[in-house]
Design a protein around this motif. Structure first.
Motif, PDB file in Angstrom:
ATOM      1  N   GLU A 174      43.871  47.136   8.047  1.00  0.00           N
ATOM      2  CA  GLU A 174      45.401  47.452   6.908  1.00  0.00           C
ATOM      3  C   GLU A 174      46.417  47.883   7.886  1.00  0.00           C
ATOM      4  N   ILE A 175      47.489  47.224   7.894  1.00  0.00           N
ATOM      5  CA  ILE A 175      48.699  47.633   8.364  1.00  0.00           C
ATOM      6  C   ILE A 175      49.713  48.456   7.315  1.00  0.00           C
ATOM      7  N   VAL A 176      50.550  48.791   7.627  1.00  0.00           N
ATOM      8  CA  VAL A 176      51.144  49.949   6.531  1.00  0.00           C
ATOM      9  C   VAL A 176      52.601  50.072   7.979  1.00  0.00           C
ATOM     10  N   VAL A 177      53.608  49.078   7.595  1.00  0.00           N
ATOM     11  CA  VAL A 177      54.971  50.150   7.540  1.00  0.00           C
ATOM     12  C   VAL A 177      55.438  50.840   6.879  1.00  0.00           C
ATOM     13  N   ASN A 178      55.902  51.569   7.455  1.00  0.00           N
ATOM     14  CA  ASN A 178      56.720  52.992   6.709  1.00  0.00           C
ATOM     15  C   ASN A 178      58.195  52.828   7.243  1.00  0.00           C
ATOM     16  N   GLU A 179      58.327  52.016   8.568  1.00  0.00           N
ATOM     17  CA  GLU A 179      60.505  51.518   8.756  1.00  0.00           C
ATOM     18  C   GLU A 179      60.863  50.211   8.915  1.00  0.00           C
ATOM     19  N   VAL A 180      61.532  49.938   8.518  1.00  0.00           N
ATOM     20  CA  VAL A 180      61.872  48.353   8.484  1.00  0.00           C
ATOM     21  C   VAL A 180      63.544  48.266   9.131  1.00  0.00           C
ATOM     22  N   LYS A 233      66.710  46.479  11.967  1.00  0.00           N
ATOM     23  CA  LYS A 233      67.202  44.659  12.075  1.00  0.00           C
ATOM     24  C   LYS A 233      66.143  44.564  13.535  1.00  0.00           C
ATOM     25  N   ASP A 234      65.839  44.779  14.284  1.00  0.00           N
ATOM     26  CA  ASP A 234      65.012  44.134  15.562  1.00  0.00           C
ATOM     27  C   ASP A 234      63.465  45.006  15.449  1.00  0.00           C
ATOM     28  N   TYR A 235      63.418  45.406  15.066  1.00  0.00           N
ATOM     29  CA  TYR A 235      61.792  46.509  14.373  1.00  0.00           C
ATOM     30  C   TYR A 235      61.367  46.590  13.255  1.00  0.00           C
ATOM     31  N   ILE A 236      59.961  47.210  13.538  1.00  0.00           N
ATOM     32  CA  ILE A 236      59.112  47.706  12.636  1.00  0.00           C
ATOM     33  C   ILE A 236      58.560  49.169  12.913  1.00  0.00           C
ATOM     34  N   VAL A 237      58.731  50.096  12.362  1.00  0.00           N
ATOM     35  CA  VAL A 237      57.537  51.198  12.645  1.00  0.00           C
ATOM     36  C   VAL A 237      55.932  51.237  11.419  1.00  0.00           C
ATOM     37  N   GLY A 238      54.902  51.455  12.077  1.00  0.00           N
ATOM     38  CA  GLY A 238      53.824  51.621  11.467  1.00  0.00           C
ATOM     39  C   GLY A 238      52.468  52.502  11.595  1.00  0.00           C
ATOM     40  N   TYR A 239      51.477  52.027  11.428  1.00  0.00           N
ATOM     41  CA  TYR A 239      50.268  52.158  11.723  1.00  0.00           C
ATOM     42  C   TYR A 239      49.559  50.801  11.310  1.00  0.00           C
ATOM     43  N   LEU A 240      48.311  50.596  12.622  1.00  0.00           N
ATOM     44  CA  LEU A 240      46.792  49.558  12.027  1.00  0.00           C
ATOM     45  C   LEU A 240      46.014  51.190  11.122  1.00  0.00           C
ATOM     46  N   SER A 241      45.126  50.711  10.324  1.00  0.00           N
ATOM     47  CA  SER A 241      44.246  51.622  10.169  1.00  0.00           C
ATOM     48  C   SER A 241      43.245  50.703  10.486  1.00  0.00           C
ATOM     49  N   ALA A 242      42.066  51.451  11.198  1.00  0.00           N
ATOM     50  CA  ALA A 242      40.319  50.623  11.135  1.00  0.00           C
ATOM     51  C   ALA A 242      39.058  50.925  10.508  1.00  0.00           C
ATOM     52  N   PRO A 243      38.644  50.423   9.465  1.00  0.00           N
ATOM     53  CA  PRO A 243      37.051  51.618   9.570  1.00  0.00           C
ATOM     54  C   PRO A 243      36.443  51.492  10.584  1.00  0.00           C
ATOM     55  N   LYS A 244      36.524  52.992  10.360  1.00  0.00           N
ATOM     56  CA  LYS A 244      35.314  53.886  11.407  1.00  0.00           C
ATOM     57  C   LYS A 244      34.568  53.611  11.639  1.00  0.00           C
ATOM     58  N   GLN A 245      33.322  52.464  10.857  1.00  0.00           N
ATOM     59  CA  GLN A 245      32.074  51.549  11.289  1.00  0.00           C
ATOM     60  C   GLN A 245      32.971  50.552  10.320  1.00  0.00           C
ATOM     61  N   LEU A 246      32.615  49.947  11.892  1.00  0.00           N
ATOM     62  CA  LEU A 246      32.248  48.150  11.727  1.00  0.00           C
ATOM     63  C   LEU A 246      31.214  47.729  10.890  1.00  0.00           C
ATOM     64  N   VAL A 247      30.797  47.410   9.758  1.00  0.00           N
ATOM     65  CA  VAL A 247      29.342  47.513   8.792  1.00  0.00           C
ATOM     66  C   VAL A 247      30.074  45.639   9.418  1.00  0.00           C
ATOM     67  N   THR A 248      29.295  45.172   9.085  1.00  0.00           N
ATOM     68  CA  THR A 248      29.036  43.008   9.616  1.00  0.00           C
ATOM     69  C   THR A 248      28.642  43.261   8.345  1.00  0.00           C
ATOM     70  N   HIS A 249      29.159  41.872   7.993  1.00  0.00           N
ATOM     71  CA  HIS A 249      28.437  40.604   6.428  1.00  0.00           C
ATOM     72  C   HIS A 249      26.796  40.430   7.432  1.00  0.00           C
ATOM     73  N   THR A 250      25.885  40.768   6.052  1.00  0.00           N
ATOM     74  CA  THR A 250      24.472  39.722   6.350  1.00  0.00           C
ATOM     75  C   THR A 250      24.785  38.361   6.182  1.00  0.00           C
ATOM     76  N   ASP A 251      23.215  37.642   7.021  1.00  0.00           N
ATOM     77  CA  ASP A 251      24.115  36.329   6.905  1.00  0.00           C
ATOM     78  C   ASP A 251      22.985  36.069   5.616  1.00  0.00           C
TER      79      ASP A 251
END
Length: 294
Positions: free
Chosen positions: A268-274, A276-294
Motif C-alpha cells: 500500500e502507498i499512502v500519500v499524506n501531503e501533495v 506542486k512538485d512533490y508528494i510526501v507519504g509512506y509505503l506499507s509492505a507485508p511483514k512476511q512475504l507469503v507467496t501464492h501456491t501453484d
C-alpha cells in the motif's frame, strides 16, 4: 622479607628464658661460693686454733721463730687462694650480668621492632578497610544510579506504551482502491511511528519529486506523473521488477494497493501531503512475504 610476628614472639620468649636461666645460674654459683667461703672460714679458724695450740706447745720447748715462720706461710697461701677464687667469681658474675644486660637490650629492641611492625600492619589494614568501604560506597552509588535509570526507563516505556495505545486508538482502518480492507492508516509522522512500534508491517517513508524519473522506495520504484494541489490529488506509476502499474487521480490518505508477483498480501502507498512538485507519504509492505501456491 620480614619475619612473621609469631616467630619474633617465640624468639623473645626464648631470650627471656635464657636470661632467667643465666640469673638462676649466677644465684646458684654465688650461693655455692658463699658456702665454700663459710667452710673455708671455719677451716681457717680451726687451723689457726691448732696453730696457736702447737705454737704454745713449742714455746715451751724451743724458740718461737722455729715454728711461727712455717705457719705464717701457710696462712698467706690460704689467703692468696681465697683472693684468687674470689676474683674469679667476681669476673664470672660480671660476665653473667653483662650477658643478662645484653639479653635485656636485645629483647627491648626486638619488642620495639615487633610493636612498630604491628602498628604498621594495623595502619595498612585500616587503610585497606577504608578502600573497601569506599569501593562499597561507590558500588552502592552506581547501583542506586542504575536503579534510578531503570525506573526512569520503565516510566518512559509505560508512558510510550500509553501514548502508543492512545495514538493507535485514533487510527482508522479503511478500504483500499482495490477493495481490500487495509490496515491502520497514518496521516502524519507521529501516527506512522506508532505503526512502526506496533510492528505489524514494514514502513518506508518517502518524499518524491515530480521529475519523471523513478525513485526507489523499499522493494519498488515510484514515478510521480502529476500533482493537483487544489484537490489534493496525484497520479503515479509503480515499477516492480518488469511490471508497471498506473495509479491515477488518487487522493491523500487513500490506501493505493497493488501486488507483487506471487505475493498474497497487498502493498500500500499512502500519500499524506501533495505539493506542486512533490508528494510526501509512506509505503506499507507485508511483514512476511507469503507467496501464492501453484
Amino acid at each position: 622479607m620480614s619475619e612473621k610476628p609469631e616467630i619474633k614472639i617465640a624468639v623473645l620468649v626464648g631470650i627471656t628464658l635464657a636470661f632467667v636461666i643465666a640469673i638462676g645460674n649466677l644465684y646458684w654459683h654465688m650461693e655455692h661460693l658463699r658456702t665454700e667461703m663459710t667452710s673455708l672460714r671455719h677451716t681457717l679458724v680451726d687451723d689457726i686454733a691448732k696453730l696457736t695450740e702447737a705454737t704454745n706447745n713449742v714455746n715451751r720447748r724451743s724458740p718461737a721463730a722455729a715454728v711461727a715462720q712455717p705457719n705464717r706461710k701457710g696462712l698467706d697461701s690460704l689467703k692468696q687462694e681465697l683472693a684468687e677464687e674470689l676474683s674469679t667469681t667476681k669476673k664470672q658474675a660480671a660476665a653473667a650480668a653483662q650477658h643478662a644486660k645484653d639479653a635485656l637490650s636485645h629483647a627491648d629492641k626486638l619488642a620495639e621492632q615487633i610493636g612498630e611492625e604491628r602498628q604498621s600492619q594495623h595502619k595498612q589494614v585500616v587503610g585497606e578497610l577504608g578502600e573497601i568501604k569506599q569501593a562499597e560506597a561507590n558500588a552502592s552509588a552506581k547501583i542506586e544510579g542504575v536503579t534510578a535509570d531503570i525506573a526512569n526507563i520503565k516510566s518512559d516505556v509505560a508512558s510510550t506504551r500509553y501514548e502508543l495505545q492512545q495514538t493507535v486508538s485514533e487510527l482508522k482502518r479503511v478500504t483500499g482502491d482495490l477493495g481490500v480492507q487495509s490496515g491502520y492508516i497514518a496521516t502524519n509522522g507521529k501516527e506512522l511511528q506508532a505503526l512502526r512500534l506496533l510492528g505489524e508491517r514494514n514502513y518506508f517513508d518517502f518524499k518524491i519529486a515530480r521529475t519523471g524519473k523513478a525513485e526507489r522506495v523499499g522493494e519498488i520504484s515510484i514515478i510521480l506523473r502529476k500533482t493537483d494541489t487544489k484537490h489534493s490529488k496525484y497520479s503515479l506509476e509503480v515499477l516492480a521488477g518488469d511490471k508497471k502499474t498506473e495509479k491515477k487521480e488518487k487522493t491523500i490518505n487513500e490506501p493505493v494497493q497493488f501486488y507483487l508477483s506471487r505475493v498474497r498480501l497487498p502493498f500500500e502507498i499512502v500519500v499524506n501531503e501533495v505539493q506542486k512538485d512533490y508528494i510526501v507519504g509512506y509505503l506499507s509492505a507485508p511483514k512476511q512475504l507469503v507467496t501464492h501456491t501453484d
